[in-house]
Design a protein around this motif. Structure first.
Motif, mmCIF file in Angstrom:
data_model
loop_
_atom_site.group_PDB
_atom_site.id
_atom_site.type_symbol
_atom_site.label_atom_id
_atom_site.label_comp_id
_atom_site.label_asym_id
_atom_site.label_seq_id
_atom_site.Cartn_x
_atom_site.Cartn_y
_atom_site.Cartn_z
ATOM 1 N N VAL A 152 0.835 -1.201 0.000
ATOM 2 C CA VAL A 152 0.000 0.000 0.000
ATOM 3 C C VAL A 152 0.872 1.254 0.000
ATOM 4 O O VAL A 152 0.591 2.236 -0.697
ATOM 5 C CB VAL A 152 -0.944 -0.001 1.213
ATOM 6 C CG1 VAL A 152 -1.701 1.308 1.319
ATOM 7 C CG2 VAL A 152 -1.933 -1.169 1.110
ATOM 8 N N THR A 153 1.958 1.225 0.776
ATOM 9 C CA THR A 153 2.876 2.362 0.811
ATOM 10 C C THR A 153 3.487 2.616 -0.559
ATOM 11 O O THR A 153 3.602 3.767 -1.004
ATOM 12 C CB THR A 153 3.994 2.110 1.840
ATOM 13 O OG1 THR A 153 3.416 1.894 3.129
ATOM 14 C CG2 THR A 153 4.927 3.301 1.930
ATOM 15 N N GLU A 172 2.145 1.874 -3.411
ATOM 16 C CA GLU A 172 1.117 2.415 -4.291
ATOM 17 C C GLU A 172 0.860 3.899 -4.003
ATOM 18 O O GLU A 172 0.663 4.696 -4.913
ATOM 19 C CB GLU A 172 -0.180 1.614 -4.145
ATOM 20 C CG GLU A 172 -0.167 0.310 -4.900
ATOM 21 C CD GLU A 172 0.180 0.505 -6.365
ATOM 22 O OE1 GLU A 172 -0.437 1.364 -7.032
ATOM 23 O OE2 GLU A 172 1.088 -0.177 -6.858
ATOM 24 N N LEU A 173 0.840 4.255 -2.721
ATOM 25 C CA LEU A 173 0.692 5.674 -2.374
ATOM 26 C C LEU A 173 1.832 6.495 -2.977
ATOM 27 O O LEU A 173 1.623 7.600 -3.486
ATOM 28 C CB LEU A 173 0.666 5.835 -0.851
ATOM 29 C CG LEU A 173 -0.631 5.451 -0.139
ATOM 30 C CD1 LEU A 173 -0.436 5.475 1.371
ATOM 31 C CD2 LEU A 173 -1.755 6.392 -0.536
ATOM 32 N N ALA A 196 -2.271 -6.511 -6.101
ATOM 33 C CA ALA A 196 -1.787 -6.453 -4.716
ATOM 34 C C ALA A 196 -1.629 -7.837 -4.079
ATOM 35 O O ALA A 196 -0.595 -8.098 -3.442
ATOM 36 C CB ALA A 196 -2.710 -5.572 -3.879
ATOM 37 N N MET A 252 -4.394 -0.297 -4.250
ATOM 38 C CA MET A 252 -4.292 0.122 -2.847
ATOM 39 C C MET A 252 -5.398 -0.502 -2.001
ATOM 40 O O MET A 252 -5.159 -1.002 -0.901
ATOM 41 C CB MET A 252 -4.347 1.645 -2.754
ATOM 42 C CG MET A 252 -3.069 2.337 -3.161
ATOM 43 S SD MET A 252 -3.089 4.110 -2.772
ATOM 44 C CE MET A 252 -4.289 4.687 -3.967
#
Length: 433
Positions: free
Chosen positions: A163-164, A166-167, A336, A282
């Motif tokens: 997720v990090t 993707e951010l 993911a 995400m």
């Protein structure tokens, strides 16, 4: 026969259901998470900053894409060696000269582009620029491995890192584009170099959480395993091929979505479509980290790739914005789980002293797959029909799936002999099969 003994990782509270709250309460985690996020942000700014600067100075998207591709290939080829050096000599010892070299290389590439240097000179400068990109993401993952060891929170940590990432890849290109268009064409690359220097030095300063050199020392601290390359592990080689497929999705989507938006006369939709794809990634990553998985990682990886291949197979047939956005969202949702499970498998496949290198091999595979996909998809869009570039994500994921199905037995965790102590207070009890 299983022995019913428990294991508790240092600094990790015991919980029957691991989650993000428990993960972020891990002692010392924030000391490397915050500087790590700042230090990895420039990575997502690099490619788009090079493209916008070189296109401005040369007037050619082809030249800009070629320089960016050289940077990506250089990154993919040199990243594993950076990881191996970090495993052998410590992350700090590699980061300090690395961020300085990358800053100088980025400044040199900027100066050459502004001076209208010949294309070959830009290619030469692109090589050290890509080769010296600090591998912050793999280093953060290696630090989680030290903190969590055999904890069930490892899957949650892998999801959190996905997720990090993707951010980072959502905000980084937006920041670089804004700087290059609103401030100056060179502002994106200059900011990338400055953030790399500052963020990298801050991350390197967190010495207490970095993996110890020689992390393969025995339980008594005396026996040491000889350093071996992570590439010598068969399962790592299988994962590298699998991650090339993920890179093919990223690269193919970037080019093909831009070409689709241009073909319908709405180039501004490119950001919306790619943002939808990234949002699916995400969202899926957040959900994956919140689930207490009971299915073995090897099986999860095959299922995830089968779903990804099926979703990517529908991209080329989309004829409308709504349909393409929906399929793109689904592709993002399927990426993911594949990424997270692949990174999770490294913990069982690779000795602790080679994990940073293993993570950099996977990161490099994504970068290499992305660079190749950008070039192939671009040629297909130019030479074939509109939307032909969407065949690249489909082909890449299906080839990766075939490799996983054929060689899935090589993803079995390594067998490590362990000793369960009786009556020795200083030994940590572990689960024994």
């Amino acid at each position: 026969m299983a022995s019913t003994v428990t294991s508790e990782s240092p600094g990790t509270p015991v919980s029957s259901r691991p989650g993000y709250g428990q993960l972020l309460r891990t002692r010392g985690a924030w000391t490397f998470l915050l500087p790590g996020f700042a230090a990895r942000q420039p990575f997502a700014m690099l490619t788009i900053s090079i493209v916008l600067l070189v296109q401005h100075t040369t007037g050619s998207y082809g030249a800009a894409g070629a320089v960016a591709a050289v940077t990506g290939v250089s990154l993919a080829l040199f990243a594993p060696f950076t990881g191996r050096l970090a495993d052998r000599h410590g992350q700090r010892a590699v980061l300090l000269p690395g961020v300085l070299l990358h800053t100088l290389a980025g400044l040199s590439l900027t100066a050459l582009a502004l001076a209208d240097a010949p294309l070959w000179a830009l290619f030469v400068a692109a090589v050290p620029t890509g080769a010296s990109v600090p591998q912050i993401g793999p280093m953060v993952r290696a630090r989680w491995g030290v903190k969590l060891q055999d904890s069930p929170l490892m899957t949650t940590a892998a999801a959190f890192e996905s997720v990090t990432d993707e951010l980072t890849f959502v905000f980084g290109p937006l920041l670089a584009t804004a700087l290059c268009t609103a401030v100056d064409p060179a502002a994106g690359l200059l900011t990338e170099a400055a953030l790399t220097l500052v963020g990298g030095l801050l991350f390197a300063a967190q010495r207490s959480t970095q993996p110890a050199v020689g992390a393969d020392a025995g339980v008594d601290g005396h026996a040491r395993v000889k350093h071996a390359s992570a590439l010598s592990v068969p399962g790592v080689r299988v994962l590298i091929v699998a991650f090339l497929g993920i890179g093919a999705v990223f690269g193919g989507m970037q080019v093909s979505l831009a070409a689709f938006s241009e073909s319908i006369g709405e180039p501004g939709l490119n950001g919306v479509l790619y943002g939808t794809f990234a949002a699916g990634n995400m969202l899926s990553g957040v959900v994956c980290g919140a689930i207490a998985w009971k299915v073995a990682p090897r099986r999860r990886l095959v299922v995830a790739y089968a779903a990804l291949g099926l979703a990517a197979s529908g991209l080329w047939a989309a004829q409308s914005v709504v349909v393409l956005a929906g399929i793109g969202l689904l592709v993002g949702v399927c990426i993911a789980p594949a990424l997270i499970t692949g990174y999770t498998l490294v913990d069982g496949l690779v000795p602790a002293g080679a994990r940073t290198e293993a993570f950099t091999w996977l990161t490099g595979a994504v970068a290499l797959g992305q660079a190749a996909a950008v070039m192939v998809a671009g040629q297909m869009e130019d030479r074939l029909w509109d939307g032909a570039g969407f065949l690249v994500p489909m082909g890449g994921t299906l080839l990766a799936l075939a490799t996983l199905v054929t060689l899935r037995s090589r993803l079995s965790p390594r067998v490590v002999s362990r000793t369960v102590a009786r009556g020795v207070g200083h030994r940590v009890p572990v689960a024994v099969d």
